[in-house]
Design a protein around this motif. Sequence first.
Motif, short mmCIF file in Angstrom:
data_model
loop_
_atom_site.label_atom_id
_atom_site.label_comp_id
_atom_site.label_asym_id
_atom_site.label_seq_id
_atom_site.Cartn_x
_atom_site.Cartn_y
_atom_site.Cartn_z
N ILE A 68 0.85 -1.19 0.00
CA ILE A 68 0.00 0.00 0.00
C ILE A 68 0.88 1.24 0.00
O ILE A 68 2.02 1.20 0.49
N GLY A 69 0.36 2.31 -0.52
CA GLY A 69 1.09 3.57 -0.52
C GLY A 69 0.57 4.48 0.58
O GLY A 69 -0.63 4.58 0.80
N VAL A 70 1.47 5.08 1.30
CA VAL A 70 1.10 6.07 2.32
C VAL A 70 1.97 7.29 2.13
O VAL A 70 3.12 7.21 1.68
N ARG A 71 1.41 8.45 2.49
CA ARG A 71 2.21 9.68 2.42
C ARG A 71 3.36 9.60 3.42
O ARG A 71 3.29 8.85 4.40
N PHE A 123 5.16 -3.50 10.65
CA PHE A 123 4.10 -2.57 10.31
C PHE A 123 2.74 -3.28 10.27
O PHE A 123 1.72 -2.71 10.65
N THR A 124 2.72 -4.53 9.86
CA THR A 124 1.48 -5.30 9.86
C THR A 124 0.97 -5.46 11.30
O THR A 124 -0.22 -5.25 11.57
N ASP A 125 1.88 -5.82 12.21
CA ASP A 125 1.49 -5.96 13.61
C ASP A 125 1.01 -4.62 14.18
O ASP A 125 0.03 -4.57 14.93
#
Length: 101
Positions: free
Chosen positions: A6-9, A26-28
């Motif tokens: 996914i893209g995040v700013r 990051f998933t956790d």
Amino acid sequence: MGTKTIGVRDDVYERLKARKREGESFTDLMDRLLDESPGDWRDGFGGLESDAAAALERIAAESRTQTSSGLATRQQDALEELADAMETESESTCGDQDRDE
């Protein structure tokens, strides 16, 4: 189990990174944050049992009746006070005219 990219700013990434615990992926992190969030209020919409819903409707109706009654009483009291004030003013104006004649 698959993975998604996914893209995040950049600013969001930095905020996430700041909340990440040592050894946490990051998933956790996102899983933990989602579990901690209160969720969508619409998820439980309509979940009230019929007895509780009936009691809530009764209480709301009683509250509306009391509010309406209280407003009507205060309105009537205000109208009576206004009428009394206008009558008093009228009497004092008539008394002044009688003295002038």
